[in-house]
Design a protein around this motif. Structure first.
Motif, PDB file in Angstrom:
ATOM      1  N   CYS A 166     -15.151  60.446  16.901  1.00  0.00           N
ATOM      2  CA  CYS A 166     -16.003  60.598  18.090  1.00  0.00           C
ATOM      3  C   CYS A 166     -15.797  61.946  18.768  1.00  0.00           C
ATOM      4  CB  CYS A 166     -15.703  59.472  19.093  1.00  0.00           C
ATOM      5  SG  CYS A 166     -16.319  57.858  18.582  1.00  0.00           S
ATOM      6  N   SER A 167     -14.570  62.483  18.677  1.00  0.00           N
ATOM      7  CA  SER A 167     -14.240  63.735  19.376  1.00  0.00           C
ATOM      8  C   SER A 167     -14.703  64.975  18.622  1.00  0.00           C
ATOM      9  CB  SER A 167     -12.726  63.816  19.604  1.00  0.00           C
ATOM     10  OG  SER A 167     -12.270  62.725  20.372  1.00  0.00           O
ATOM     11  N   ILE A 168     -14.403  65.033  17.326  1.00  0.00           N
ATOM     12  CA  ILE A 168     -14.674  66.279  16.592  1.00  0.00           C
ATOM     13  C   ILE A 168     -15.413  66.048  15.276  1.00  0.00           C
ATOM     14  CG2 ILE A 168     -12.687  67.463  17.599  1.00  0.00           C
ATOM     15  CD1 ILE A 168     -11.160  66.926  14.994  1.00  0.00           C
ATOM     16  N   GLY A 169     -15.835  64.796  15.012  1.00  0.00           N
ATOM     17  CA  GLY A 169     -16.480  64.497  13.737  1.00  0.00           C
ATOM     18  C   GLY A 169     -17.823  65.193  13.568  1.00  0.00           C
ATOM     19  N   LYS A 170     -17.973  65.961  12.519  1.00  0.00           N
ATOM     20  CA  LYS A 170     -19.225  66.675  12.233  1.00  0.00           C
ATOM     21  C   LYS A 170     -19.740  66.417  10.816  1.00  0.00           C
ATOM     22  CE  LYS A 170     -18.365  70.493  15.468  1.00  0.00           C
ATOM     23  NZ  LYS A 170     -18.194  71.969  15.607  1.00  0.00           N
ATOM     24  N   HIS A 171     -18.827  66.236   9.890  1.00  0.00           N
ATOM     25  CA  HIS A 171     -19.213  66.081   8.482  1.00  0.00           C
ATOM     26  C   HIS A 171     -19.167  64.597   8.111  1.00  0.00           C
ATOM     27  CE1 HIS A 171     -17.574  70.178   8.943  1.00  0.00           C
ATOM     28  NE2 HIS A 171     -18.526  70.515   8.071  1.00  0.00           N
ATOM     29  N   ARG A 172     -20.300  64.062   7.658  1.00  0.00           N
ATOM     30  CA  ARG A 172     -20.387  62.643   7.341  1.00  0.00           C
ATOM     31  C   ARG A 172     -19.589  62.328   6.072  1.00  0.00           C
ATOM     32  NH1 ARG A 172     -20.823  60.697  11.791  1.00  0.00           N
ATOM     33  NH2 ARG A 172     -20.165  62.811  12.305  1.00  0.00           N
ATOM     34  N   LEU A 173     -18.816  61.248   6.131  1.00  0.00           N
ATOM     35  CA  LEU A 173     -17.994  60.848   5.001  1.00  0.00           C
ATOM     36  C   LEU A 173     -18.807  60.134   3.928  1.00  0.00           C
ATOM     37  CD1 LEU A 173     -15.113  60.526   3.774  1.00  0.00           C
ATOM     38  CD2 LEU A 173     -14.966  58.334   4.985  1.00  0.00           C
ATOM     39  N   CYS A 174     -19.621  59.197   4.344  1.00  0.00           N
ATOM     40  CA  CYS A 174     -20.420  58.408   3.398  1.00  0.00           C
ATOM     41  C   CYS A 174     -21.714  58.001   4.108  1.00  0.00           C
ATOM     42  CB  CYS A 174     -19.620  57.180   2.969  1.00  0.00           C
ATOM     43  SG  CYS A 174     -20.148  56.451   1.432  1.00  0.00           S
ATOM     44  N   PRO A 175     -22.606  58.966   4.334  1.00  0.00           N
ATOM     45  CA  PRO A 175     -23.754  58.755   5.215  1.00  0.00           C
ATOM     46  C   PRO A 175     -24.715  57.652   4.786  1.00  0.00           C
ATOM     47  CG  PRO A 175     -23.985  60.805   3.973  1.00  0.00           C
ATOM     48  CD  PRO A 175     -22.595  60.321   3.755  1.00  0.00           C
ATOM     49  N   VAL A 176     -24.848  57.412   3.499  1.00  0.00           N
ATOM     50  CA  VAL A 176     -25.780  56.381   3.038  1.00  0.00           C
ATOM     51  C   VAL A 176     -25.274  54.984   3.392  1.00  0.00           C
ATOM     52  CG1 VAL A 176     -26.889  55.356   1.008  1.00  0.00           C
ATOM     53  CG2 VAL A 176     -26.641  57.841   1.178  1.00  0.00           C
ATOM     54  N   ILE A 177     -23.973  54.780   3.288  1.00  0.00           N
ATOM     55  CA  ILE A 177     -23.388  53.457   3.521  1.00  0.00           C
ATOM     56  C   ILE A 177     -22.979  53.266   4.974  1.00  0.00           C
ATOM     57  CG2 ILE A 177     -21.481  51.914   2.909  1.00  0.00           C
ATOM     58  CD1 ILE A 177     -21.468  53.262   0.158  1.00  0.00           C
ATOM     59  N   SER A 178     -22.311  54.263   5.550  1.00  0.00           N
ATOM     60  CA  SER A 178     -21.808  54.150   6.921  1.00  0.00           C
ATOM     61  C   SER A 178     -22.022  55.488   7.635  1.00  0.00           C
ATOM     62  CB  SER A 178     -20.321  53.782   6.902  1.00  0.00           C
ATOM     63  OG  SER A 178     -19.838  53.545   8.207  1.00  0.00           O
ATOM     64  N   PRO A 179     -23.180  55.670   8.263  1.00  0.00           N
ATOM     65  CA  PRO A 179     -23.553  56.970   8.842  1.00  0.00           C
ATOM     66  C   PRO A 179     -22.603  57.495   9.921  1.00  0.00           C
ATOM     67  CG  PRO A 179     -25.448  55.489   8.729  1.00  0.00           C
ATOM     68  CD  PRO A 179     -24.244  54.666   8.422  1.00  0.00           C
ATOM     69  N   LYS A 180     -21.855  56.621  10.583  1.00  0.00           N
ATOM     70  CA  LYS A 180     -21.012  57.058  11.696  1.00  0.00           C
ATOM     71  C   LYS A 180     -19.649  57.569  11.254  1.00  0.00           C
ATOM     72  CE  LYS A 180     -23.133  54.044  15.164  1.00  0.00           C
ATOM     73  NZ  LYS A 180     -22.890  52.969  16.170  1.00  0.00           N
ATOM     74  N   LYS A 181     -19.224  57.264  10.051  1.00  0.00           N
ATOM     75  CA  LYS A 181     -17.907  57.715   9.600  1.00  0.00           C
ATOM     76  C   LYS A 181     -17.941  59.200   9.255  1.00  0.00           C
ATOM     77  CE  LYS A 181     -16.109  53.363   7.811  1.00  0.00           C
ATOM     78  NZ  LYS A 181     -15.238  53.205   8.989  1.00  0.00           N
ATOM     79  N   SER A 182     -16.900  59.904   9.676  1.00  0.00           N
ATOM     80  CA  SER A 182     -16.845  61.348   9.417  1.00  0.00           C
ATOM     81  C   SER A 182     -15.604  61.704   8.625  1.00  0.00           C
ATOM     82  CB  SER A 182     -16.835  62.122  10.743  1.00  0.00           C
ATOM     83  OG  SER A 182     -15.638  61.885  11.456  1.00  0.00           O
ATOM     84  N   VAL A 183     -15.655  62.853   7.969  1.00  0.00           N
ATOM     85  CA  VAL A 183     -14.497  63.350   7.228  1.00  0.00           C
ATOM     86  C   VAL A 183     -13.346  63.622   8.192  1.00  0.00           C
ATOM     87  CG1 VAL A 183     -13.622  65.245   5.795  1.00  0.00           C
ATOM     88  CG2 VAL A 183     -15.942  64.359   5.425  1.00  0.00           C
ATOM     89  N   GLU A 184     -13.684  64.189   9.351  1.00  0.00           N
ATOM     90  CA  GLU A 184     -12.645  64.490  10.347  1.00  0.00           C
ATOM     91  C   GLU A 184     -11.957  63.205  10.828  1.00  0.00           C
ATOM     92  OE1 GLU A 184     -15.663  67.767  10.366  1.00  0.00           O
ATOM     93  OE2 GLU A 184     -15.745  65.574  10.396  1.00  0.00           O
ATOM     94  N   GLY A 185     -12.762  62.163  11.051  1.00  0.00           N
ATOM     95  CA  GLY A 185     -12.196  60.880  11.466  1.00  0.00           C
ATOM     96  C   GLY A 185     -11.317  60.288  10.381  1.00  0.00           C
ATOM     97  N   PHE A 186     -11.747  60.418   9.143  1.00  0.00           N
ATOM     98  CA  PHE A 186     -10.971  59.919   8.007  1.00  0.00           C
ATOM     99  C   PHE A 186      -9.617  60.617   7.931  1.00  0.00           C
ATOM    100  CE2 PHE A 186     -10.171  60.277   3.291  1.00  0.00           C
ATOM    101  CZ  PHE A 186      -9.798  58.957   3.103  1.00  0.00           C
ATOM    102  N   VAL A 187      -9.611  61.930   8.055  1.00  0.00           N
ATOM    103  CA  VAL A 187      -8.348  62.686   8.019  1.00  0.00           C
ATOM    104  C   VAL A 187      -7.480  62.328   9.224  1.00  0.00           C
ATOM    105  CG1 VAL A 187      -7.329  64.990   8.107  1.00  0.00           C
ATOM    106  CG2 VAL A 187      -9.360  64.586   6.705  1.00  0.00           C
ATOM    107  N   GLY A 188      -8.114  62.207  10.400  1.00  0.00           N
ATOM    108  CA  GLY A 188      -7.379  61.815  11.596  1.00  0.00           C
ATOM    109  C   GLY A 188      -6.756  60.441  11.442  1.00  0.00           C
ATOM    110  N   GLY A 189      -7.482  59.534  10.776  1.00  0.00           N
ATOM    111  CA  GLY A 189      -6.954  58.196  10.528  1.00  0.00           C
ATOM    112  C   GLY A 189      -5.734  58.229   9.625  1.00  0.00           C
ATOM    113  N   ILE A 190      -5.771  59.078   8.609  1.00  0.00           N
ATOM    114  CA  ILE A 190      -4.630  59.200   7.699  1.00  0.00           C
ATOM    115  C   ILE A 190      -3.398  59.728   8.433  1.00  0.00           C
ATOM    116  CG2 ILE A 190      -3.716  60.421   5.682  1.00  0.00           C
ATOM    117  CD1 ILE A 190      -6.555  60.399   4.524  1.00  0.00           C
TER     118      ILE A 190
END
Length: 275
Positions: A166-190
């Protein structure tokens, strides 16, 4: 939002009591959640016009989990029995239960029963081994600690991914399946989950390197579990799997990541922590 917060607090309190008590209360909770998850799974495919007998599937799911718990040395036997039961039904009720229905039912039983079995087995891992924490929370059995690692690690992954995304996500991780998930969020989660698991590892006295590895794996596999359920929901055309939990959706909506992280933590505990 208030409803979501209140139901979340109630859920955490209930989970705490059940996890700490363990024994048959924990197993009963696992079986109930599995039945509810199966009901949601069958109902979801009903939106697509695919009729799956919910009571039959729920019964087979509970049977598989319970027998696997009671006879862990023959853990695959109940799943072979489930395979035969479903195919027998397909053969003798072919007019109302076709091949595609049998395959979807089997996929659902494996998708739900195997992870919930591993969650129940995780609570008993380590036997009577007690972890001394020297804290106000007291000591924990190994299985109890591992279940907490699973839940907290999964929650941490979702939470860190959400706020970073929500803060810095710009690049979609899997836009067709889950449009709100971002690469930045994924890395932040890890990163967030690794730090969280490192702290928990220190509290329980687990190896730091193993906990960092486990944290990274939980975030990756938990995200995969979330995307799997998103695939199902997108395929059948629904937003939530159910409305059992106010503000949170259904059991599958809340446990989608845990269905993948529970088996992961079980085997990580065996191979990385030596249980």
């Amino acid at each position: 939002m208030l409803t979501r917060i209140i139901s979340g607090i109630v859920g955490i309190i209930a989970a705490g009591i059940i996890i700490q008590t363990g024994s048959w209360l924990f197993i009963a909770a696992v079986l109930i959640l599995a039945m509810l998850a199966w009901r949601e799974y069958a109902h979801a495919f009903g939106h697509k016009g695919i009729d799956i007998p919910a009571p039959f599937g729920a019964g087979l799911t509970v049977y598989a989990i319970l027998q696997a718990i009671l006879l862990p040395q023959y853990v695959m036997f109940p799943f072979m029995m489930v395979l035969m039961f479903v195919f027998f039904k397909m053969i003798f009720n072919h007019a109302s239960f076709a091949v595609h229905q049998a395959c979807i039912m089997l996929a659902g039983i494996i998708y739900i029963a195997l992870p919930f079995y591993h969650l129940a087995a995780l609570r008993n891992l380590g036997g009577d081994t007690v972890l001394v924490t020297n804290s106000l929370l007291g000591d924990f059995t190994a299985g109890c600690a591992l279940v907490w690692l699973t839940f907290i690690g999964t929650w941490a992954s979702d939470t860190f991914a959400y706020f970073v995304g929500c803060s810095i996500g710009k690049h979609r991780l899997c836009p067709v399946i889950s449009p709100k998930k971002s690469v930045e969020g994924f890395v932040g989660g890890i990163i967030g989950t690794m730090l969280c698991m490192a702290a928990l590892g220190s509290f329980f006295g687990f190896d730091l390197t193993a906990m960092l590895i486990m944290g990274a794996l939980i975030a990756v596999i938990g995200t995969l579990g979330d995307l799997v359920e998103s695939c199902f929901k997108r395929y059948v055309g629904i937003k939530d799997s159910g409305n059992l939990i106010p503000g949170h959706g259904g059991v599958l909506d809340r446990f989608d990541s845990l269905l993948f992280t529970a088996p992961l933590v079980y085997y990580a505990a065996v191979f990385l922590l030596g249980f």
